[in-house]
Write a protein that holds these residues in place. Structure first.
Motif, PDB file in Angstrom:
ATOM      1  N   THR A 109      57.171 -50.821  17.674  1.00  0.00           N
ATOM      2  CA  THR A 109      56.690 -50.186  16.254  1.00  0.00           C
ATOM      3  C   THR A 109      57.979 -50.507  15.197  1.00  0.00           C
ATOM      4  OG1 THR A 109      55.630 -48.657  17.338  1.00  0.00           O
ATOM      5  CG2 THR A 109      56.054 -48.243  15.107  1.00  0.00           C
ATOM      6  N   ASP A 110      59.092 -50.219  15.498  1.00  0.00           N
ATOM      7  CA  ASP A 110      60.155 -50.313  14.360  1.00  0.00           C
ATOM      8  C   ASP A 110      60.384 -51.840  14.209  1.00  0.00           C
ATOM      9  OD1 ASP A 110      60.561 -47.638  14.460  1.00  0.00           O
ATOM     10  OD2 ASP A 110      62.511 -47.999  15.762  1.00  0.00           O
ATOM     11  N   LEU A 111      60.336 -52.719  14.898  1.00  0.00           N
ATOM     12  CA  LEU A 111      60.412 -54.118  14.784  1.00  0.00           C
ATOM     13  C   LEU A 111      59.212 -54.705  13.667  1.00  0.00           C
ATOM     14  CD1 LEU A 111      61.866 -56.904  14.632  1.00  0.00           C
ATOM     15  CD2 LEU A 111      60.595 -57.319  17.032  1.00  0.00           C
ATOM     16  N   ILE A 112      58.110 -54.216  14.146  1.00  0.00           N
ATOM     17  CA  ILE A 112      56.935 -54.695  13.166  1.00  0.00           C
ATOM     18  C   ILE A 112      57.133 -54.042  11.829  1.00  0.00           C
ATOM     19  CG2 ILE A 112      54.427 -54.048  12.785  1.00  0.00           C
ATOM     20  CD1 ILE A 112      53.950 -54.313  15.836  1.00  0.00           C
ATOM     21  N   ASN A 113      57.445 -52.631  11.584  1.00  0.00           N
ATOM     22  CA  ASN A 113      57.823 -52.419  10.405  1.00  0.00           C
ATOM     23  C   ASN A 113      58.970 -53.125   9.603  1.00  0.00           C
ATOM     24  OD1 ASN A 113      56.183 -50.208  10.698  1.00  0.00           O
ATOM     25  ND2 ASN A 113      57.482 -48.793  11.403  1.00  0.00           N
ATOM     26  N   PHE A 114      59.862 -53.400  10.366  1.00  0.00           N
ATOM     27  CA  PHE A 114      61.020 -54.216   9.612  1.00  0.00           C
ATOM     28  C   PHE A 114      60.500 -55.546   9.148  1.00  0.00           C
ATOM     29  CE2 PHE A 114      65.861 -54.049  10.136  1.00  0.00           C
ATOM     30  CZ  PHE A 114      65.856 -55.097   9.190  1.00  0.00           C
ATOM     31  N   LEU A 115      59.661 -56.203  10.111  1.00  0.00           N
ATOM     32  CA  LEU A 115      59.098 -57.561   9.804  1.00  0.00           C
ATOM     33  C   LEU A 115      58.013 -57.615   8.672  1.00  0.00           C
ATOM     34  CD1 LEU A 115      58.346 -58.920  13.207  1.00  0.00           C
ATOM     35  CD2 LEU A 115      59.904 -59.923  11.856  1.00  0.00           C
ATOM     36  N   VAL A 116      57.292 -56.703   8.318  1.00  0.00           N
ATOM     37  CA  VAL A 116      56.399 -56.326   7.368  1.00  0.00           C
ATOM     38  C   VAL A 116      57.118 -56.308   6.120  1.00  0.00           C
ATOM     39  CG1 VAL A 116      54.548 -54.781   6.336  1.00  0.00           C
ATOM     40  CG2 VAL A 116      54.586 -55.392   8.681  1.00  0.00           C
ATOM     41  N   ASN A 117      58.213 -55.530   5.856  1.00  0.00           N
ATOM     42  CA  ASN A 117      59.071 -55.499   5.115  1.00  0.00           C
ATOM     43  C   ASN A 117      59.738 -56.673   4.565  1.00  0.00           C
ATOM     44  OD1 ASN A 117      58.613 -52.657   4.435  1.00  0.00           O
ATOM     45  ND2 ASN A 117      60.347 -52.285   5.863  1.00  0.00           N
ATOM     46  N   GLU A 118      60.012 -57.634   5.567  1.00  0.00           N
ATOM     47  CA  GLU A 118      60.314 -59.061   5.079  1.00  0.00           C
ATOM     48  C   GLU A 118      59.200 -60.130   4.845  1.00  0.00           C
ATOM     49  OE1 GLU A 118      64.458 -60.069   7.630  1.00  0.00           O
ATOM     50  OE2 GLU A 118      62.889 -59.155   8.982  1.00  0.00           O
ATOM     51  N   TYR A 124      56.168 -59.408  23.106  1.00  0.00           N
ATOM     52  CA  TYR A 124      56.399 -60.626  22.058  1.00  0.00           C
ATOM     53  C   TYR A 124      55.337 -60.348  20.739  1.00  0.00           C
ATOM     54  CZ  TYR A 124      58.493 -63.222  25.903  1.00  0.00           C
ATOM     55  OH  TYR A 124      59.310 -63.702  26.567  1.00  0.00           O
ATOM     56  N   LEU A 125      55.739 -60.810  19.858  1.00  0.00           N
ATOM     57  CA  LEU A 125      54.882 -61.030  18.658  1.00  0.00           C
ATOM     58  C   LEU A 125      54.796 -62.173  18.047  1.00  0.00           C
ATOM     59  CD1 LEU A 125      56.797 -57.967  16.765  1.00  0.00           C
ATOM     60  CD2 LEU A 125      54.347 -58.005  17.833  1.00  0.00           C
ATOM     61  N   TYR A 126      53.684 -62.764  17.702  1.00  0.00           N
ATOM     62  CA  TYR A 126      53.570 -63.898  16.947  1.00  0.00           C
ATOM     63  C   TYR A 126      53.961 -63.858  15.391  1.00  0.00           C
ATOM     64  CZ  TYR A 126      51.563 -65.784  21.181  1.00  0.00           C
ATOM     65  OH  TYR A 126      51.210 -66.438  22.470  1.00  0.00           O
ATOM     66  N   LEU A 127      54.803 -64.725  14.963  1.00  0.00           N
ATOM     67  CA  LEU A 127      55.103 -64.493  13.463  1.00  0.00           C
ATOM     68  C   LEU A 127      54.256 -65.438  12.460  1.00  0.00           C
ATOM     69  CD1 LEU A 127      59.082 -63.995  13.966  1.00  0.00           C
ATOM     70  CD2 LEU A 127      57.177 -62.327  14.412  1.00  0.00           C
ATOM     71  N   ASN A 128      53.666 -64.718  11.581  1.00  0.00           N
ATOM     72  CA  ASN A 128      53.026 -65.741  10.670  1.00  0.00           C
ATOM     73  C   ASN A 128      53.842 -65.526   9.282  1.00  0.00           C
ATOM     74  OD1 ASN A 128      51.173 -66.854  12.468  1.00  0.00           O
ATOM     75  ND2 ASN A 128      49.693 -64.948  11.926  1.00  0.00           N
ATOM     76  N   GLY A 129      53.786 -66.572   8.495  1.00  0.00           N
ATOM     77  CA  GLY A 129      54.402 -66.529   7.210  1.00  0.00           C
ATOM     78  C   GLY A 129      56.015 -66.689   7.092  1.00  0.00           C
ATOM     79  N   VAL A 130      56.572 -67.166   8.251  1.00  0.00           N
ATOM     80  CA  VAL A 130      57.956 -67.174   8.423  1.00  0.00           C
ATOM     81  C   VAL A 130      58.247 -68.787   8.047  1.00  0.00           C
ATOM     82  CG1 VAL A 130      59.762 -67.482  10.002  1.00  0.00           C
ATOM     83  CG2 VAL A 130      58.161 -65.928  10.501  1.00  0.00           C
ATOM     84  N   ASN A 131      59.320 -69.022   7.073  1.00  0.00           N
ATOM     85  CA  ASN A 131      59.862 -70.256   6.716  1.00  0.00           C
ATOM     86  C   ASN A 131      61.158 -70.498   7.339  1.00  0.00           C
ATOM     87  OD1 ASN A 131      57.535 -70.992   4.976  1.00  0.00           O
ATOM     88  ND2 ASN A 131      58.112 -69.467   3.292  1.00  0.00           N
ATOM     89  N   LYS A 186      66.945 -61.008   8.201  1.00  0.00           N
ATOM     90  CA  LYS A 186      68.020 -59.814   8.369  1.00  0.00           C
ATOM     91  C   LYS A 186      67.641 -59.359   9.880  1.00  0.00           C
ATOM     92  CE  LYS A 186      69.791 -55.643   6.865  1.00  0.00           C
ATOM     93  NZ  LYS A 186      69.798 -54.478   5.852  1.00  0.00           N
ATOM     94  N   SER A 187      66.350 -59.089  10.089  1.00  0.00           N
ATOM     95  CA  SER A 187      65.606 -58.658  11.471  1.00  0.00           C
ATOM     96  C   SER A 187      66.290 -59.562  12.570  1.00  0.00           C
ATOM     97  CB  SER A 187      64.311 -58.656  11.733  1.00  0.00           C
ATOM     98  OG  SER A 187      63.830 -59.801  11.224  1.00  0.00           O
ATOM     99  N   PHE A 188      66.494 -60.893  12.553  1.00  0.00           N
ATOM    100  CA  PHE A 188      66.914 -61.836  13.210  1.00  0.00           C
ATOM    101  C   PHE A 188      68.372 -61.800  13.370  1.00  0.00           C
ATOM    102  CE2 PHE A 188      68.436 -66.258  14.584  1.00  0.00           C
ATOM    103  CZ  PHE A 188      67.816 -66.563  15.650  1.00  0.00           C
ATOM    104  N   ALA A 189      69.076 -61.937  12.245  1.00  0.00           N
ATOM    105  CA  ALA A 189      70.532 -61.806  12.391  1.00  0.00           C
ATOM    106  C   ALA A 189      70.819 -60.466  13.059  1.00  0.00           C
ATOM    107  CB  ALA A 189      70.857 -61.746  10.936  1.00  0.00           C
ATOM    108  N   GLU A 190      70.050 -59.578  12.767  1.00  0.00           N
ATOM    109  CA  GLU A 190      70.607 -58.193  13.541  1.00  0.00           C
ATOM    110  C   GLU A 190      70.282 -58.221  14.914  1.00  0.00           C
ATOM    111  OE1 GLU A 190      69.305 -55.020  11.275  1.00  0.00           O
ATOM    112  OE2 GLU A 190      70.428 -55.230   9.548  1.00  0.00           O
TER     113      GLU A 190
END
Length: 435
Positions: free
Chosen positions: A184-193, A207-214, A220-224
């Motif tokens: 839940t926390d990661l989804i919220n973080f990703l939406v903010n990105e 697992y989550l599939y990520l759309n809209g990633v360049n 930041k979520s990855f770096a952390e």
């Protein structure tokens, strides 16, 4: 500065002439380009490579000069352009053809502009029918690969594999790092990105599939360390290992650390994980990923055959995710089509046997060995089960308890093939043994 289409042709030429890996070239060549151009270059270079066998067939149908007789630059210029004409609908045909003609002139082939123009106009105007009985042309996969799948799995499964690896794009699959966050926390973080996360097909809570990633590395979520990139099929391997608190586990071919960090995560940093590789720069990658993800139970060290005595009889579990031909990765690494052959497989199989033989000696009595590959090839998979069994290890039929339900029908004894068409993943093979 070269424009995006020049870069694409250069990339295709280097893969063809030098056998350079497509992904490495893309990383090198994309520096300095805007995000939109990066996406275009990646899409067209990868797509033209992925569809090359089909594209070559189409060109041969309309050209007076066969593809293998053309100058290398013209051949790859046409491949790039035909991909845009046949597989992209966002660029008008006249623009594709005009850009190809301009680039032909710019590169010193002014006498061939009429030829390039004629071939591309014929491709655009004519509806080329692909031969339905030639799976290599239909799905743009090397004939020897199609033949090997047909012999091993039967023609129906072979075509399903080919269709999945050819028709579908590789997804960006993120493993949620439960050592640092929750779904839940990661989804919220990703939406903010500004990233759109969707649940995984196999492990929707992991697992989550990520759309809209360049650019994942800049997130930041990855770096952390809140997530790491790993295909769900690879995640099955760690579940089959089933790491438990207090166990000593060796990940022998561990770089870049995806499975080691997953083992640490599944055991909540309570297992003792030794991650090795034969190259120092790869061990540095494992250490970097373990640190980012908070996988403190990992000890990454350089593997030296002179020191193997310290490993003999030491481990409860050993994972060998061995070097392989990578045929299960064709969706994301289409150049495998052209830089692999039966001779290469024979060479790499010798390495696989050597690793397996050594790894077996590292187990405690009653310990378990997990053998995995990201390929779909009998020599590297099913025949390796026979080889490892001959070393005195027994196939472990409890493997089925750790395989997701959707793949249980493909379990045979102590091994399973993770077919990519089942859940839109990479192809994998996993076998488990007891000492």
């Amino acid at each position: 500065m070269k424009n995006s289409r020049e870069i694409i042709v250069d990339i295709l030429l280097k893969v063809e002439k030098e056998g350079t890996y497509l992904q490495l070239l893309l990383k090198k060549e994309l520096d300095g380009f805007e995000s939109l151009d990066k996406s275009f270059i990646t899409e067209v270079a990868t797509g033209a490579m992925k569809r090359q066998i089909t594209i070559d067939y189409i060109i041969n149908e309309v050209s007076t000069i066969k593809i293998n007789k053309m100058k290398p630059f013209i051949r790859n210029l046409l491949r790039m352009s035909v991909y845009q004409l046949k597989y992209l609908d966002k660029i008008p045909a006249h623009a594709v053809i005009d850009e190809a003609v301009k680039l032909t002139k710019k590169k010193g082939y002014a006498t061939l502009t009429k030829f390039v123009n004629a071939v591309l106009r014929n491709v655009d105007r004519q509806d080329i029918i692909l031969p339905d009985d030639d799976l290599s042309v239909k799905y743009s996969i090397a004939p020897w690969i199609i033949d090997s799948w047909s012999v091993t799995y039967g023609p129906v499964i072979a075509e399903k594999i080919a269709n999945e690896l050819s028709a579908n794009r590789a997804k960006v699959s993120a493993r949620i790092n439960t050592l640092k966050t929750t779904k839940t926390d990661l989804i919220n973080f990703l939406v903010n990105e500004s990233v759109i996360p969707l649940p995984g097909n196999i492990y929707p809570d992991e697992y989550l599939y990520l759309n809209g990633v360049n650019d994942i590395a800049s997130m930041k979520s990855f770096a952390e360390g809140l997530f790491t990139i790993q295909d769900e099929s690879a995640g099955i391997v760690s579940h089959v290992v089933n790491p438990l608190a207090g166990e000593y586990i060796l990940d022998l071919c561990s770089a870049p650390g995806g499975k080691s960090t997953h083992l640490a995560q599944l055991s909540q940093n309570q297992a003792n994980i030794i991650s090795t590789d034969i190259f120092e720069h790869k061990i540095d990658l494992v250490k970097k990923n373990a640190s980012r993800l908070g996988a403190g139970s990992i000890c990454a060290e350089l593997y030296d055959e002179k020191d193997i005595d310290k490993f003999v009889g030491r481990f409860d579990k050993v994972l060998i995710d061995v070097p392989c031909s990578g045929l299960g990765l064709l969706k994301r690494k289409p150049d495998i089509n052209f830089n692999r052959n039966e001779y290469h497989i024979a060479q790499i199989n010798a390495t696989q046997k050597s690793i397996a033989k050594t790894a077996a000696s590292f187990l405690k009595p009653g310990g378990s060995l997990v053998y995995s590959t990201c390929t779909l090839n009998k020599t590297e998979n099913e025949l390796m089960v026979d080889y490892i069994s001959a070393l005195g290890l027994v196939p472990d039929c409890t493997l089925i308890d750790y395989v997701p339900d959707m793949f249980k029908e493909f379990v045979s004894g102590g091994h399973v093939t993770i077919f990519p068409f089942v859940a839109n993943t990479d192809g994998f093979f996993i076998a488990k043994f007891k000492k």
